[in-house]
Design a protein around this motif. Structure first.
Motif, PDB file in Angstrom:
ATOM      1  N   ARG A  68       0.833  -1.219   0.000  1.00  0.00           N
ATOM      2  CA  ARG A  68       0.000   0.000   0.000  1.00  0.00           C
ATOM      3  C   ARG A  68       0.865   1.266   0.000  1.00  0.00           C
ATOM      4  NH1 ARG A  68      -5.357  -1.158   1.697  1.00  0.00           N
ATOM      5  NH2 ARG A  68      -5.869   0.885   0.848  1.00  0.00           N
ATOM      6  N   LEU A  69       2.115   1.158  -0.409  1.00  0.00           N
ATOM      7  CA  LEU A  69       2.997   2.320  -0.414  1.00  0.00           C
ATOM      8  C   LEU A  69       2.674   3.246  -1.586  1.00  0.00           C
ATOM      9  CD1 LEU A  69       6.403   0.523   0.313  1.00  0.00           C
ATOM     10  CD2 LEU A  69       4.800   1.525   1.957  1.00  0.00           C
ATOM     11  N   HIS A  70       3.096   4.512  -1.468  1.00  0.00           N
ATOM     12  CA  HIS A  70       2.971   5.456  -2.570  1.00  0.00           C
ATOM     13  C   HIS A  70       3.857   5.013  -3.733  1.00  0.00           C
ATOM     14  CE1 HIS A  70       1.963   7.891   1.004  1.00  0.00           C
ATOM     15  NE2 HIS A  70       1.292   8.681   0.212  1.00  0.00           N
ATOM     16  N   GLU A 199       8.859  16.860  -1.007  1.00  0.00           N
ATOM     17  CA  GLU A 199       8.711  18.157  -1.659  1.00  0.00           C
ATOM     18  C   GLU A 199       7.242  18.574  -1.781  1.00  0.00           C
ATOM     19  OE1 GLU A 199      10.708  17.662  -5.364  1.00  0.00           O
ATOM     20  OE2 GLU A 199      12.719  17.778  -4.490  1.00  0.00           O
ATOM     21  N   LYS A 200       6.339  17.666  -1.399  1.00  0.00           N
ATOM     22  CA  LYS A 200       4.905  17.939  -1.484  1.00  0.00           C
ATOM     23  C   LYS A 200       4.260  18.087  -0.104  1.00  0.00           C
ATOM     24  CE  LYS A 200       4.595  15.297  -5.809  1.00  0.00           C
ATOM     25  NZ  LYS A 200       3.947  14.158  -6.512  1.00  0.00           N
ATOM     26  N   GLY A 201       5.082  18.293   0.928  1.00  0.00           N
ATOM     27  CA  GLY A 201       4.553  18.516   2.266  1.00  0.00           C
ATOM     28  C   GLY A 201       4.469  17.285   3.140  1.00  0.00           C
ATOM     29  N   PHE A 202       4.902  16.135   2.622  1.00  0.00           N
ATOM     30  CA  PHE A 202       4.922  14.917   3.433  1.00  0.00           C
ATOM     31  C   PHE A 202       6.234  14.889   4.220  1.00  0.00           C
ATOM     32  CE2 PHE A 202       1.953  14.025   0.106  1.00  0.00           C
ATOM     33  CZ  PHE A 202       1.048  13.103   0.623  1.00  0.00           C
ATOM     34  N   THR A 211      -1.241   8.185   5.263  1.00  0.00           N
ATOM     35  CA  THR A 211      -0.252   9.266   5.301  1.00  0.00           C
ATOM     36  C   THR A 211      -0.782  10.464   4.525  1.00  0.00           C
ATOM     37  OG1 THR A 211       1.535   7.635   5.264  1.00  0.00           O
ATOM     38  CG2 THR A 211       2.135   9.895   4.783  1.00  0.00           C
ATOM     39  N   ARG A 212      -0.618  11.634   5.092  1.00  0.00           N
ATOM     40  CA  ARG A 212      -0.980  12.841   4.342  1.00  0.00           C
ATOM     41  C   ARG A 212       0.037  13.938   4.638  1.00  0.00           C
ATOM     42  NH1 ARG A 212      -6.514  15.088   7.338  1.00  0.00           N
ATOM     43  NH2 ARG A 212      -5.589  15.611   9.361  1.00  0.00           N
ATOM     44  N   ALA A 213       0.041  14.932   3.798  1.00  0.00           N
ATOM     45  CA  ALA A 213       0.942  16.065   3.999  1.00  0.00           C
ATOM     46  C   ALA A 213       0.525  16.834   5.252  1.00  0.00           C
ATOM     47  CB  ALA A 213       0.895  16.978   2.771  1.00  0.00           C
ATOM     48  N   VAL A 214       1.482  17.550   5.844  1.00  0.00           N
ATOM     49  CA  VAL A 214       1.184  18.361   7.021  1.00  0.00           C
ATOM     50  C   VAL A 214       1.357  19.831   6.677  1.00  0.00           C
ATOM     51  CG1 VAL A 214       1.817  16.547   8.654  1.00  0.00           C
ATOM     52  CG2 VAL A 214       3.555  18.171   7.888  1.00  0.00           C
ATOM     53  N   HIS A 219       3.318  19.060  13.735  1.00  0.00           N
ATOM     54  CA  HIS A 219       4.327  18.042  14.020  1.00  0.00           C
ATOM     55  C   HIS A 219       4.292  16.997  12.919  1.00  0.00           C
ATOM     56  CE1 HIS A 219       6.418  14.693  15.995  1.00  0.00           C
ATOM     57  NE2 HIS A 219       6.989  15.617  16.743  1.00  0.00           N
ATOM     58  N   GLU A 220       5.465  16.441  12.606  1.00  0.00           N
ATOM     59  CA  GLU A 220       5.567  15.525  11.474  1.00  0.00           C
ATOM     60  C   GLU A 220       4.674  14.302  11.597  1.00  0.00           C
ATOM     61  OE1 GLU A 220       9.478  12.988  11.724  1.00  0.00           O
ATOM     62  OE2 GLU A 220       9.916  15.010  12.455  1.00  0.00           O
TER      63      GLU A 220
END
Length: 244
Positions: A68-70, A199-202, A211-214, A219-220
């Motif tokens: 299920r990885l990107h 580079e996309k906020g992750f 998982t989503r960008a922050v 906090h990470e």
């Protein structure tokens, strides 16, 4: 017979190396008897791979493919393999266990009943199988990664989650005292590969559905399992971090 450090020796090493540099801690790990490998998934782990390559000592690398990885993460794994010209031992979950989970609960059951069951099948079981063949593993954990679960991790420890009767597994955390800034300063200075999702906020990157960008100043770990309590954001790979 391979002599693995005793609990007392592990505690002594943890105290002796508490303030040592990551490279010194990594050298200690790679110099220990038995089978030792670096666990690779994110930016911290590539820093460890780069340091290991610079030490000139033999080292092994393994990575978990949850299925299920990107897409970017799969590309990243291949980039690292080629960049360092190293084999990466890929660990896969058991097909039957995944089929049963998906057939019974669908593809996104974790949104309703928590991530532990899915992570158990896709991550923990494959990791347990891999670690059963090792005497120690090296991780990219940092104390500042998670407010409730990682702030007290030592640089060397007997792994409470994967040790068993007759076998003590040692875990090395060379970057425990580093910050995210330290990691990224090293990445930029050494010009080493990183996941393009950064580079996309992750920041902290796991499986795509979880998982989503922050946003700036978040906090990470807020980008991981964001629908759950912040003090329980461990998938089981480092379950020993969770306080009872």
């Amino acid at each position: 017979m391979t002599t693995i450090p005793t609990i007392d020796l592990v505690d002594a090493l943890a105290a002796e190396y508490a303030d040592k540099s990551p490279s010194e801690i990594l050298k200690l790990a790679l110099s220990q008897p038995g089978e030792i490998a670096i666990s690779f998934s994110g930016a911290e782990d590539v820093v460890l791979i780069d340091m290991a390559a610079n030490l000139g000592l033999p080292f092994r690398v393994f990575s978990l493919d949850t299925g299920r990885l990107h897409g970017e993460t799969y590309q990243f794994i291949e980039t690292v393999r080629k960049h360092y010209n190293i084999p990466i031992e890929i660990c896969f979950p058991e097909t039957e266990a995944i089929q049963q989970l998906v057939n019974e609960k669908g593809l996104f059951s974790f949104y309703a009943d928590g991530h532990q069951e899915c992570c158990g099948i896709r991550k923990v079981q494959p990791l347990r199988k891999k670690l059963a063949t090792l005497d120690g593993w090296i991780t990219g954990q940092r104390k500042d990664q998670s407010p409730g679960t990682r702030n007290e991790i030592p640089v060397v420890q007997a792994d409470p989650g994967f040790s068993g009767p007759g076998k003590q597994l040692i875990k090395y955390n060379p970057l425990a005292n580093w910050s995210s800034s330290d990691v990224w300063n090293y990445i930029r200075l050494m010009e080493i590969p990183y996941n393009p999702l950064h580079e996309k906020g992750f920041i902290s990157i796991g499986c795509e559905p979880c998982t989503r960008a922050v946003l700036p100043n978040q906090h990470e770990r807020e980008g991981r399992w964001w629908w759950e309590d912040a003090t329980h954001k461990e998938c089981g790979l480092h379950a020993g971090n969770l306080k009872k």
